[in-house]
Design a protein around this motif. Structure first.
Motif, PDB file in Angstrom:
ATOM      1  N   ASP A   1      46.480  29.819 -20.008  1.00 37.62           N
ATOM      2  CA  ASP A   1      45.912  28.445 -19.851  1.00 37.62           C
ATOM      3  C   ASP A   1      46.842  27.498 -18.694  1.00 37.62           C
ATOM      4  OD1 ASP A   1      43.900  28.794 -21.319  1.00 37.62           O
ATOM      5  OD2 ASP A   1      44.511  27.500 -22.969  1.00 37.62           O
ATOM      6  N   PRO A   2      48.387  27.844 -18.920  1.00 42.04           N
ATOM      7  CA  PRO A   2      49.128  26.898 -17.938  1.00 42.04           C
ATOM      8  C   PRO A   2      48.777  27.350 -16.428  1.00 42.04           C
ATOM      9  CG  PRO A   2      50.293  27.891 -19.781  1.00 42.04           C
ATOM     10  CD  PRO A   2      49.029  28.676 -19.691  1.00 42.04           C
ATOM     11  N   TYR A   3      48.023  28.174 -16.201  1.00 35.05           N
ATOM     12  CA  TYR A   3      48.025  28.582 -14.775  1.00 35.05           C
ATOM     13  C   TYR A   3      46.424  28.398 -14.250  1.00 35.05           C
ATOM     14  CZ  TYR A   3      52.384  30.720 -15.552  1.00 35.05           C
ATOM     15  OH  TYR A   3      53.706  30.977 -15.757  1.00 35.05           O
ATOM     16  N   ILE A   4      45.507  27.809 -15.003  1.00 35.74           N
ATOM     17  CA  ILE A   4      44.348  27.892 -14.478  1.00 35.74           C
ATOM     18  C   ILE A   4      43.974  26.609 -13.840  1.00 35.74           C
ATOM     19  CG2 ILE A   4      41.839  27.169 -15.562  1.00 35.74           C
ATOM     20  CD1 ILE A   4      42.453  28.807 -18.060  1.00 35.74           C
TER      21      ILE A   4
ATOM     22  N   GLY B   1      28.792  20.085 -30.838  1.00 36.15           N
ATOM     23  CA  GLY B   1      28.421  19.176 -29.705  1.00 36.15           C
ATOM     24  C   GLY B   1      28.244  19.828 -28.313  1.00 36.15           C
ATOM     25  N   LYS B   2      27.329  19.171 -27.305  1.00 35.98           N
ATOM     26  CA  LYS B   2      27.366  19.824 -26.165  1.00 35.98           C
ATOM     27  C   LYS B   2      28.613  19.358 -25.036  1.00 35.98           C
ATOM     28  CE  LYS B   2      24.222  19.165 -22.077  1.00 35.98           C
ATOM     29  NZ  LYS B   2      23.017  18.521 -21.329  1.00 35.98           N
ATOM     30  N   SER B   3      29.115  18.340 -25.356  1.00 31.09           N
ATOM     31  CA  SER B   3      30.396  18.037 -24.720  1.00 31.09           C
ATOM     32  C   SER B   3      31.577  18.776 -25.354  1.00 31.09           C
ATOM     33  CB  SER B   3      30.615  16.552 -24.573  1.00 31.09           C
ATOM     34  OG  SER B   3      30.611  15.948 -25.957  1.00 31.09           O
ATOM     35  N   HIS B   4      31.633  19.466 -26.371  1.00 35.17           N
ATOM     36  CA  HIS B   4      32.626  20.038 -26.909  1.00 35.17           C
ATOM     37  C   HIS B   4      33.432  20.880 -25.785  1.00 35.17           C
ATOM     38  CE1 HIS B   4      35.489  22.157 -29.823  1.00 35.17           C
ATOM     39  NE2 HIS B   4      35.394  21.270 -30.495  1.00 35.17           N
ATOM     40  N   PRO B   5      34.952  20.941 -26.035  1.00 39.83           N
ATOM     41  CA  PRO B   5      35.503  21.893 -24.903  1.00 39.83           C
ATOM     42  C   PRO B   5      35.239  23.444 -25.028  1.00 39.83           C
ATOM     43  CG  PRO B   5      37.056  20.280 -25.884  1.00 39.83           C
ATOM     44  CD  PRO B   5      35.615  20.142 -26.682  1.00 39.83           C
ATOM     45  N   ARG B   6      34.871  23.818 -26.296  1.00 43.27           N
ATOM     46  CA  ARG B   6      34.501  25.155 -26.552  1.00 43.27           C
ATOM     47  C   ARG B   6      33.081  25.549 -25.771  1.00 43.27           C
ATOM     48  NH1 ARG B   6      33.117  24.532 -31.337  1.00 43.27           N
ATOM     49  NH2 ARG B   6      35.017  24.769 -32.395  1.00 43.27           N
ATOM     50  N   ASN B   7      32.365  24.604 -25.413  1.00 41.77           N
ATOM     51  CA  ASN B   7      31.134  24.832 -24.732  1.00 41.77           C
ATOM     52  C   ASN B   7      31.055  24.562 -23.295  1.00 41.77           C
ATOM     53  OD1 ASN B   7      29.870  25.654 -27.379  1.00 41.77           O
ATOM     54  ND2 ASN B   7      29.856  23.122 -27.795  1.00 41.77           N
ATOM     55  N   LYS B   8      32.163  24.348 -22.858  1.00 39.32           N
ATOM     56  CA  LYS B   8      32.462  24.179 -21.172  1.00 39.32           C
ATOM     57  C   LYS B   8      33.028  25.229 -20.430  1.00 39.32           C
ATOM     58  CE  LYS B   8      32.629  18.806 -21.252  1.00 39.32           C
ATOM     59  NZ  LYS B   8      33.629  17.964 -20.970  1.00 39.32           N
ATOM     60  N   LEU B   9      32.492  25.687 -19.756  1.00 41.99           N
ATOM     61  CA  LEU B   9      33.015  26.948 -18.732  1.00 41.99           C
ATOM     62  C   LEU B   9      34.162  26.515 -17.802  1.00 41.99           C
ATOM     63  CD1 LEU B   9      29.683  28.349 -17.614  1.00 41.99           C
ATOM     64  CD2 LEU B   9      31.092  29.185 -19.467  1.00 41.99           C
ATOM     65  N   VAL B  10      35.094  27.433 -17.998  1.00 39.69           N
ATOM     66  CA  VAL B  10      36.397  27.074 -17.197  1.00 39.69           C
ATOM     67  C   VAL B  10      36.058  27.392 -15.912  1.00 39.69           C
ATOM     68  CG1 VAL B  10      38.851  27.555 -16.947  1.00 39.69           C
ATOM     69  CG2 VAL B  10      37.862  27.026 -19.181  1.00 39.69           C
ATOM     70  N   TRP B  11      35.649  28.642 -15.574  1.00 31.63           N
ATOM     71  CA  TRP B  11      34.943  29.137 -14.416  1.00 31.63           C
ATOM     72  C   TRP B  11      33.433  29.037 -14.115  1.00 31.63           C
ATOM     73  CZ3 TRP B  11      38.720  31.643 -17.143  1.00 31.63           C
ATOM     74  CH2 TRP B  11      40.192  31.677 -16.610  1.00 31.63           C
ATOM     75  N   ASP B  12      32.946  28.542 -12.974  1.00 31.10           N
ATOM     76  CA  ASP B  12      31.419  28.613 -12.808  1.00 31.10           C
ATOM     77  C   ASP B  12      30.828  29.941 -12.759  1.00 31.10           C
ATOM     78  OD1 ASP B  12      31.621  25.660 -12.889  1.00 31.10           O
ATOM     79  OD2 ASP B  12      31.713  25.623 -10.757  1.00 31.10           O
TER      80      ASP B  12
END
Length: 499
Positions: free
Chosen positions: A63-66, A121-132
């Protein structure tokens, strides 16, 4: 534990008690409720708490290097500047890192609740992709040695079980394939060859009709002087193939399946082969390259660098992961890497805490001087003045000394463009091996040619083509090698001779 140091055959108290497998209790050290199922460094974990412990270690390492600037501590703010590429070898470490990364950073149907909506929820961090986008790259090395099995189809079957990842296939001979280089670099390729029998590694440009990549790869490996040089060269070729693929695919991160045990092996093996100046790059590095005037940076991370080999094996066993494995190439058992692996694995079995101490100690090391560019072969930082230092401490035969130029210039020699480890890989000889004569030049990987050409242009523009780079801390000195006669040699050491 007994404090006696007597004879165990006569005094029973002289025997030292074996350290218990776990320190205090059989209850899980995390939940304090369930009975333990696995012991990790004398700490007991149950099957329910073990996955969360591994996931925490992976996120703490990655995580610190993303983000482009590592100043955001919260998970929901993580967003990479490019895509993701995972280097997959079929081994245990790469299999585990692929599975863990897919679970943590690429949520699928498992994150949905019963009504089909995202959990939290849709905007929860769990459901957002870090890399496309994400891809898995595999480098097949079967053509390097006759008789090796091609495992590409088996690797593809494993990768296809993860729907979020695209499969990219490479072969080790691509490092010598001009068509591959044209695709990833976007410019025509030139090919260089060297004389492996000469320590100066005199360069020559190869003819364009010599274009068989497999033959060039086998000639390159066959000319390596020692058993240690073969796995070291294959590791360098594989790493550069992955880096160039990450750049052309728009990936900002390259993830490797190096666990804590493998990292300790790589650190000790690299230092033993002269790679102490780049010891920090074994755990994390940022590789920068220019492609058609555009500069791109790829971060090479190892998310399993705090997870031991035993933890990876337990994760693969409990999750029924398919580990394809890798073929062992000829001569691997006699190299420094294989001997280091046997030592570290045995050390981890009896004293698991000492393996992590190796990685922690090496992470504190830093070079005393700044790097003088990058190595043409491995693309890692280049130490200034290393060839002059090596010339002073090396013991060479008279034939080698007469066959090498007194002061090789960048126009004729590859030596000034190589780091100590790569130069040693190409030129070192054991007591049982001797330099063999070669009528044809040894082909080099295709990324060496543009690096040498750019370095020559820079030297010419700076007016440094005829001068040697100064040693660290002596910017006003220019060193020159010349052969001394016996009288000069005697006068230089006269103060140390006894009458």
């Amino acid at each position: 534990m007994s404090e006696s140091c007597g004879n165990p055959s006569l005094q029973t108290d002289a025997l030292m008690d074996r350290r218990p497998k776990f320190d205090r209790t059989k209850v899980c050290i995390k939940c304090k409720i369930n009975s333990g199922n696995v012991v990790i460094r004398h700490a007991v974990y149950c099957k329910e708490c073990f996955p969360s412990m591994l996931i925490t270690k992976v996120k703490r390492s990655l995580d610190p290097y993303i983000n482009a600037t590592a100043d955001v501590p919260r998970r929901k703010a993580l967003k990479a500047s490019g895509n993701l590429l995972i280097g997959f070898s079929g081994g245990l470490g790469s299999t585990v890192v692929l599975d863990l990364v897919s679970r943590i950073y690429f949520p699928d149907s498992e994150s949905l609740i019963g009504d089909g909506k995202p959990r939290g929820g849709k905007s929860h961090p769990r459901n957002k992709l870090v890399w496309d986008k994400a891809a898995v790259c595999y480098v097949e090395i079967c053509n390097a040695f006759p008789g090796m099995k091609d495992r590409t189809d088996e690797i593809r079957e494993v990768v296809q079980t993860y729907r979020s990842f695209e499969f990219i296939q490479l072969r080790l001979e691509d490092a010598f394939d001009k068509s591959w280089w044209d695709r990833v670099n976007g410019s025509p390729a030139g090919s260089l060859g060297i004389d492996p029998t000469n320590e100066a590694l005199l360069m020559s440009e190869l003819a364009s009709e010599e274009s068989d990549p497999i033959q060039r790869l086998r000639s390159y490996i066959a000319a390596l002087p020692t058993p240690t040089a073969i796995p070291s060269a294959i590791h360098t070729l594989t790493r550069l193939l992955l880096l160039h693929t990450a750049r052309v695919s728009g990936s900002s991160h390259l993830l490797l399946g190096t666990n804590l045990t493998s990292l300790s092996i790589s650190l000790i093996s690299s230092i033993s082969q002269g790679g102490g100046f780049t010891v920090r790059e074994e755990s994390f590095e940022e590789w920068t390259s220019d492609r058609q005037g555009e500069t791109a940076t790829v971060r090479v991370n190892r998310p399993l660098q705090d997870i031991t080999l035993k933890e990876c094996a337990v994760w693969a066993w409990w999750n029924n992961l398919r580990v394809v494995g890798r073929d062992k190439f000829p001569g691997g058992k006699q190299g420094i890497g294989a001997l280091t692996r046997n030592f570290i694995v045995g050390l981890e079995h009896d004293y698991p805490s000492t393996v992590s101490a190796i990685a922690r100690t090496c992470s504190k090391l830093a070079p005393k001087f700044v790097a003088d560019g990058t190595c043409a072969l491995c693309q890692r930082p280049l130490q200034r003045g290393v060839q002059e230092w090596k010339a002073r401490i090396s013991i060479r035969s008279k034939a080698e000394d007469e066959g090498s130029p007194a002061n090789p210039t960048p126009e004729s020699s590859l030596t000034p463009y190589l780091c100590y480890a790569c130069h040693t890989t190409l030129t070192s000889r054991t007591s049982r091996s001797a330099p063999t004569s070669s009528s044809s030049p040894l082909p080099l990987p295709l990324w060496v040619y543009p690096h040498v050409r750019q370095s020559k242009e820079k030297h010419q523009s700076d007016g440094l083509s005829e001068a040697r780079p100064p040693l660290p801390g002596n910017d006003s000195e220019v060193w020159e090698r010349r052969k001394m006669n016996s009288e000069e040699m005697k006068s230089s050491i006269s103060d140390f001779l006894l009458e």
